[in-house]
Motif scaffolding. Structure first.
Motif, PDB file in Angstrom:
ATOM      1  N   MET A 507       0.871  -1.180   0.000  1.00 21.57           N
ATOM      2  CA  MET A 507       0.000   0.000   0.000  1.00 21.57           C
ATOM      3  C   MET A 507       0.907   1.228   0.000  1.00 21.57           C
ATOM      4  N   LEU A 508       0.785   2.043  -1.048  1.00 23.99           N
ATOM      5  CA  LEU A 508       1.680   3.169  -1.262  1.00 23.99           C
ATOM      6  C   LEU A 508       0.890   4.474  -1.329  1.00 23.99           C
ATOM      7  N   PHE A 509       1.477   5.543  -0.786  1.00 23.68           N
ATOM      8  CA  PHE A 509       0.913   6.892  -0.907  1.00 23.68           C
ATOM      9  C   PHE A 509       2.010   7.798  -1.467  1.00 23.68           C
ATOM     10  N   TRP A 510       1.656   8.547  -2.509  1.00 25.93           N
ATOM     11  CA  TRP A 510       2.652   9.395  -3.156  1.00 25.93           C
ATOM     12  C   TRP A 510       2.027  10.712  -3.587  1.00 25.93           C
ATOM     13  N   TRP A 511       2.782  11.784  -3.461  1.00 20.40           N
ATOM     14  CA  TRP A 511       2.438  13.075  -4.043  1.00 20.40           C
ATOM     15  C   TRP A 511       3.758  13.787  -4.353  1.00 20.40           C
ATOM     16  N   PRO A 512       3.757  14.777  -5.225  1.00 21.13           N
ATOM     17  CA  PRO A 512       5.002  15.475  -5.556  1.00 21.13           C
ATOM     18  C   PRO A 512       5.659  16.053  -4.310  1.00 21.13           C
ATOM     19  N   GLY A 513       6.924  15.703  -4.108  1.00 23.65           N
ATOM     20  CA  GLY A 513       7.671  16.222  -2.974  1.00 23.65           C
ATOM     21  C   GLY A 513       7.517  15.438  -1.690  1.00 23.65           C
ATOM     22  N   VAL A 514       6.814  14.313  -1.700  1.00 22.50           N
ATOM     23  CA  VAL A 514       6.620  13.545  -0.479  1.00 22.50           C
ATOM     24  C   VAL A 514       7.965  13.073   0.063  1.00 22.50           C
ATOM     25  N   ALA A 515       8.100  13.105   1.382  1.00 20.83           N
ATOM     26  CA  ALA A 515       9.291  12.593   2.041  1.00 20.83           C
ATOM     27  C   ALA A 515       9.171  11.075   2.176  1.00 20.83           C
ATOM     28  N   SER A 516      10.150  10.347   1.682  1.00 24.66           N
ATOM     29  CA  SER A 516      10.084   8.889   1.654  1.00 24.66           C
ATOM     30  C   SER A 516      10.088   8.296   3.061  1.00 24.66           C
ATOM     31  N   GLN A 517       9.152   7.361   3.276  1.00 25.70           N
ATOM     32  CA  GLN A 517       9.075   6.645   4.558  1.00 25.70           C
ATOM     33  C   GLN A 517       8.692   5.195   4.290  1.00 25.70           C
ATOM     34  N   GLU A 518       9.386   4.273   4.954  1.00 28.47           N
ATOM     35  CA  GLU A 518       9.046   2.858   4.900  1.00 28.47           C
ATOM     36  C   GLU A 518       8.422   2.502   6.244  1.00 28.47           C
ATOM     37  N   ARG A 519       7.176   2.089   6.222  1.00 32.21           N
ATOM     38  CA  ARG A 519       6.458   1.784   7.463  1.00 32.21           C
ATOM     39  C   ARG A 519       6.170   0.286   7.510  1.00 32.21           C
ATOM     40  N   ALA A 520       6.956  -0.432   8.320  1.00 33.31           N
ATOM     41  CA  ALA A 520       6.941  -1.889   8.287  1.00 33.31           C
ATOM     42  C   ALA A 520       5.815  -2.514   9.104  1.00 33.31           C
ATOM     43  N   VAL A 521       5.157  -1.752   9.968  1.00 38.52           N
ATOM     44  CA  VAL A 521       4.090  -2.317  10.804  1.00 38.52           C
ATOM     45  C   VAL A 521       2.936  -2.768   9.921  1.00 38.52           C
ATOM     46  N   PRO A 522       2.399  -3.972  10.138  1.00 36.89           N
ATOM     47  CA  PRO A 522       1.295  -4.446   9.307  1.00 36.89           C
ATOM     48  C   PRO A 522       0.042  -3.596   9.473  1.00 36.89           C
ATOM     49  N   VAL A 523      -0.594  -3.293   8.354  1.00 37.00           N
ATOM     50  CA  VAL A 523      -1.843  -2.534   8.353  1.00 37.00           C
ATOM     51  C   VAL A 523      -2.861  -3.314   7.529  1.00 37.00           C
ATOM     52  N   ALA A 524      -4.102  -2.855   7.538  1.00 31.20           N
ATOM     53  CA  ALA A 524      -5.167  -3.522   6.793  1.00 31.20           C
ATOM     54  C   ALA A 524      -5.520  -2.709   5.552  1.00 31.20           C
ATOM     55  N   VAL A 525      -5.914  -3.386   4.492  1.00 31.44           N
ATOM     56  CA  VAL A 525      -6.345  -2.684   3.279  1.00 31.44           C
ATOM     57  C   VAL A 525      -7.614  -1.888   3.560  1.00 31.44           C
ATOM     58  N   THR A 526      -8.399  -2.313   4.541  1.00 30.73           N
ATOM     59  CA  THR A 526      -9.578  -1.535   4.925  1.00 30.73           C
ATOM     60  C   THR A 526      -9.208  -0.145   5.426  1.00 30.73           C
ATOM     61  N   ASP A 527      -7.935   0.070   5.771  1.00 28.69           N
ATOM     62  CA  ASP A 527      -7.502   1.383   6.257  1.00 28.69           C
ATOM     63  C   ASP A 527      -7.364   2.404   5.127  1.00 28.69           C
ATOM     64  N   LEU A 528      -7.329   1.940   3.880  1.00 28.06           N
ATOM     65  CA  LEU A 528      -7.063   2.850   2.774  1.00 28.06           C
ATOM     66  C   LEU A 528      -8.176   3.872   2.579  1.00 28.06           C
ATOM     67  N   ALA A 529      -9.423   3.418   2.491  1.00 28.72           N
ATOM     68  CA  ALA A 529     -10.540   4.334   2.233  1.00 28.72           C
ATOM     69  C   ALA A 529     -10.691   5.395   3.327  1.00 28.72           C
ATOM     70  N   PRO A 530     -10.669   5.028   4.629  1.00 24.43           N
ATOM     71  CA  PRO A 530     -10.784   6.087   5.651  1.00 24.43           C
ATOM     72  C   PRO A 530      -9.591   7.031   5.681  1.00 24.43           C
ATOM     73  N   THR A 531      -8.410   6.553   5.272  1.00 18.71           N
ATOM     74  CA  THR A 531      -7.244   7.437   5.196  1.00 18.71           C
ATOM     75  C   THR A 531      -7.444   8.483   4.109  1.00 18.71           C
ATOM     76  N   LEU A 532      -7.873   8.044   2.931  1.00 18.93           N
ATOM     77  CA  LEU A 532      -8.130   8.993   1.845  1.00 18.93           C
ATOM     78  C   LEU A 532      -9.276   9.936   2.209  1.00 18.93           C
ATOM     79  N   ALA A 533     -10.293   9.407   2.887  1.00 15.31           N
ATOM     80  CA  ALA A 533     -11.421  10.248   3.289  1.00 15.31           C
ATOM     81  C   ALA A 533     -10.965  11.373   4.209  1.00 15.31           C
ATOM     82  N   ALA A 534     -10.098  11.043   5.171  1.00 18.44           N
ATOM     83  CA  ALA A 534      -9.580  12.079   6.077  1.00 18.44           C
ATOM     84  C   ALA A 534      -8.732  13.089   5.317  1.00 18.44           C
ATOM     85  N   TYR A 535      -7.974  12.617   4.357  1.00 20.05           N
ATOM     86  CA  TYR A 535      -7.094  13.500   3.604  1.00 20.05           C
ATOM     87  C   TYR A 535      -7.882  14.535   2.808  1.00 20.05           C
TER      88      TYR A 535
END
Length: 561
Positions: A507-535
Motif C-alpha cells: 500500500m503506497l501513498f505518493w504526491w510530488p515532494g513527499v518525504a520517503s518513509q518505509e512503514r513496516a508495521v502491518p496494516v489492513a487494506v480496509t484502512d485505505l478508504a478512511p485514510t483517503l477520506a480524512a485526507y
C-alpha cells in the motif's frame, strides 16, 4: 557578505520547507486510486530493485510493504469492494467474484445486479453496483461535495464497478475486444455515460483492428526465465514469449488469431484514464475529484502463466514503464494530487514450477475429482443416494448443498447433517487447511483488537461470511496448493485463499515532494478508504472496519473534520 548570503540561503530553505510541507498536507484537487490486480507484496518486493520508472517513483513515497486483506476469500470483486469501502466482505456483501444464488438456482456474478444495464454488453441479469451493500469513498465524496466528480476505469467490469461505487459520474471497463463499456439505469443512460470515452473508443477499435499487439520481450533480461515445465497427463507448459496460442476448448475450432496480451489491458486503461482527465478537466475544478484505476494485466498473467516466469517478469517491466508515462502526465497537470496504490489480492506461482525449485508441499488438486470424492464420501456417510454438493465450475472451495433436482436443499435438518459431514471429511484430505460450515462462520467472533497478521484462518473466513450468499461449506487449501485445472495457455493458477501469499499486498501513498518513509508495521487494506477520506476532508457513511492512517507531514490528517 558571505554571512549575509548564508542567511538568505537558510531563510530560503526554511521557506521552501514550510511551503512544501503545507502543500503536502493540503487537500488535493485530484485523488488517484490505483489497484494493481494480483500484485502481491511478494511480487512488489521481488522486483523492487529493478523498478526504473513509475513503480520506482511511487515506491519513493510512504510505503506500507505489508498491507493485509483480512478476509479469507481473496478474489477480485471482493478485494476491490474492500479497497473502496473500508469494509470487510461480511459488510459489503461482495464475498467473491460469484456465488450460488438459491433464489435463481444458479451462480450469480458479483455485478449482475438485475437493476442496471450496460451500454453495449448484453447481460441477462444486467450489470451494475446494486449487490454492493455499502457505500464507497466516491459515494462519500459525492454526498459531501456534489461538485466533485468521481470516475473509475479498469480492465475488468468488477474492478471498475466496485471502485466506482453507487454514484459515479462514470465507471468504465475494457471489453477485451474493441473498447470500454459502462453501466446506467437504462441503455440510453449508459450510452450517455459512455460519452466521455466515445472518441477514445473509436480510435482504440481502429487501432486493434489494424494492428493487434503481439507480446514480445520489452525487457530482454526476462528471457533467462524461460523454461519447459512438465505437467500432469504428459502435458508441458512452454514458458516463453511470445506465448503459445492456447489449445481450443472442447467443441471449438483452433484459432490462429492473436490474443490481446495482458499488458495491453493496462496500456489502454491508463490511456483511457489520461483521456478522462483531459476531457473532464479532473483536478481543475473548485472541488476535489477522484479517479480510480484498475490495472488487470498482472492478474491475467498470474492466472495463465504463474508469477515467476518470463511472462510476469516482462509484465512488471511494462507496468513500471506505463506508470512512468502516466506519472509524467499527472505532474504536468500542475494541480495538488495524491496517488494511492494497492492491490485487490495477492497470488503465488504454479505448483509445478515451485516443485522444480524444491518446494515439496506445492501441489495441484483437480477440482472436479475433489468434488466427486467428497460427494461419494458424504453419500455414504449420511445415507443418501444423490450427489448433494455443488460448486462453481472449477472452484471446490465453496460448496452448496442441493437436492436431487439441483436446487437448494429445503430440508434444514438434513442440510445441517450434510454440511457437518462434508466439513469433517474435507478436513481429513491432503492439502486442505480447513473447512467450515456456514453456521460456524456466522457464529464466529473476530476480535477487532488483533493485528492483521494475527488473525486465525477461522477469523479470516468469518470476515468473508455474508448471509444468503456464503456457501453451506467453505474450504481452504494449504498455501502452496492450488485447486485449478490444467489448461495451458488459458488457466494454470488460482488465488482464492487466506494464506499470506494471497492476502498480503503493498500500500503506497505518493504526491510530488513527499518525504520517503518505509512503514513496516502491518496494516489492513480496509484502512485505505478512511485514510483517503480524512485526507480530502469527508466522513465515511456509517460504520466501517478500517481506521485512518496518518500520512500527513505537518499535521494529523486523521484529526480533520
Amino acid at each position: 557578505m558571505k554571512r549575509r548570503v548564508m542567511t538568505w540561503m537558510m531563510a530560503g530553505l526554511a521557506l521552501l520547507s514550510i511551503t512544501g510541507a503545507a502543500h503536502a498536507d493540503a487537500k488535493p484537487k485530484l485523488v488517484i486510486l490505483i489497484s494493481i490486480d494480483q500484485f502481491s507484496a511478494d511480487l512488489f518486493n521481488a522486483y523492487r530493485g529493478q523498478y526504473r520508472a513509475g513503480l520506482k517513483e511511487l515506491s519513493s513515497g510512504i510505503v506500507y510493504p505489508s498491507a493485509y486483506h483480512e478476509h479469507g476469500v481473496t478474489e477480485t470483486c471482493a478485494g476491490h469492494a474492500v479497497i473502496a469501502t473500508g469494509n470487510h466482505p461480511n459488510r459489503t456483501g461482495i464475498i467473491a467474484n460469484e456465488w450460488f444464488d438459491g433464489t435463481l438456482g444458479k451462480d450469480r456474478y458479483c455485478t449482475d445486479d438485475a437493476v442496471h444495464v450496460a451500454a453495449t454488453a448484453k447481460r441477462v441479469l444486467g450489470v451494475g453496483p446494486g449487490l454492493l451493500e455499502v457505500s464507497t469513498i466516491g459515494d462519500w465524496l459525492k454526498s459531501a461535495s456534489p461538485a466533485s466528480r468521481v470516475f473509475s476505469v479498469a480492465g475488468k467490469d468488477r474492478s471498475a464497478i466496485m471502485m466506482g461505487g453507487h454514484k459515479p459520474d462514470g465507471a468504465f471497463w475494457f471489453d477485451g475486444k474493441q473498447g470500454f463499456d459502462t453501466w446506467g439505469v437504462t441503455v440510453d443512460d449508459a450510452r450517455t455515460r459512455l460519452t466521455p470515452l466515445a472518441p477514445f473508443n473509436a480510435k482504440l477499435a481502429s487501432r486493434i483492428a489494424q494492428h493487434a499487439p503481439i507480446w514480445t520481450y520489452f525487457d530482454k533480461t526476462c528471457k533467462t526465465r524461460e523454461a519447459q515445465i512438465p505437467l500432469a497427463g504428459g502435458k508441458t507448459f512452454n514458458s516463453h514469449l511470445p506465448p503459445d496460442l492456447p489449445p481450443p476448448l472442447p467443441g471449438q475450432a483452433a484459432t490462429t488469431n492473436p490474443i490481446l496480451p495482458p499488458w495491453f489491458y493496462d496500456t489502454v486503461t491508463l490511456e483511457a484514464a489520461v483521456s478522462l482527465i483531459a476531457s473532464e478537466k479532473l483536478g481543475h475544478g473548485q472541488a476535489t475529484d477522484i479517479l480510480a484505476i484498475g490495472l488487470s494485466g498482472t492478474d491475467m498473467v498470474g492466472h495463465v502463466y504463474g508469477s515467476q516466469g518470463p511472462e510476469m517478469c516482462d509484465q512488471i517491466a511494462r507496468l513500471d514503464d506505463e506508470l512512468g508515462r502516466f506519472l509524467k502526465h499527472i505532474k504536468a497537470l500542475g494541480v495538488p494530487v495524491l496517488i494511492a496504490v494497492t492491490a485487490d489480492h495477492g497470488g503465488s506461482d504454479i505448483p509445478e514450477r515451485l516443485n522444480m525449485r524444491g518446494y515439496p508441499r506445492a501441489e495441484r488438486i483437480e477440482p472436479l475429482a475433489l468434488l466427486a470424492q467428497l460427494n461419494a464420501g458424504v453419500r455414504a456417510g449420511v445415507g443418501i443416494d444423490w450427489d448433494p454438493l455443488r460448486s462453481a465450475l472449477f472452484d471446490p472451495t465453496r460448496l452448496t448443498i442441493v437436492d436431487r433436482d439441483g436446487k437448494v436443499l429445503g430440508d434444514a435438518a438434513l442440510r445441517h447433517r450434510i454440511a457437518d459431514e462434508t466439513a469433517a471429511r474435507a478436513r481429513t484430505l491432503p492439502g486442505v487447511a480447513g473447512a467450515w460450515t456456514a453456521d460456524v462462520l456466522q457464529a464466529h467472533p473476530v476480535d477487532p483488537r488483533l493485528l492483521p497478521d494475527q488473525l486465525s484462518l477461522g477469523d479470516r473466513m468469518a470476515l468473508s461470511f455474508y448471509p444468503a450468499r456464503t456457501a453451506d461449506v467453505s474450504l481452504l487449501f494449504d498455501p502452496m496448493v492450488t485447486a485449478a485445472p490444467l489448461f495451458p495457455g488459458r488457466l494454470l493458477m488460482g488465488h482464492s485463499g487466506a494464506s499470506d501469499l494471497n492476502r498480503r499486498v503493498p500500500m503506497l501513498f505518493w504526491w510530488p515532494g513527499v518525504a520517503s518513509q518505509e512503514r513496516a508495521v502491518p496494516v489492513a487494506v480496509t484502512d485505505l478508504a478512511p485514510t483517503l477520506a480524512a485526507y480530502i476532508g469527508v466522513q465515511p457513511d456509517g460504520t466501517i472496519d478500517g481506521r485512518c492512517l496518518n500520512i500527513g507531514e505537518t499535521e494529523d490528517i486523521c484529526a480533520r473534520k
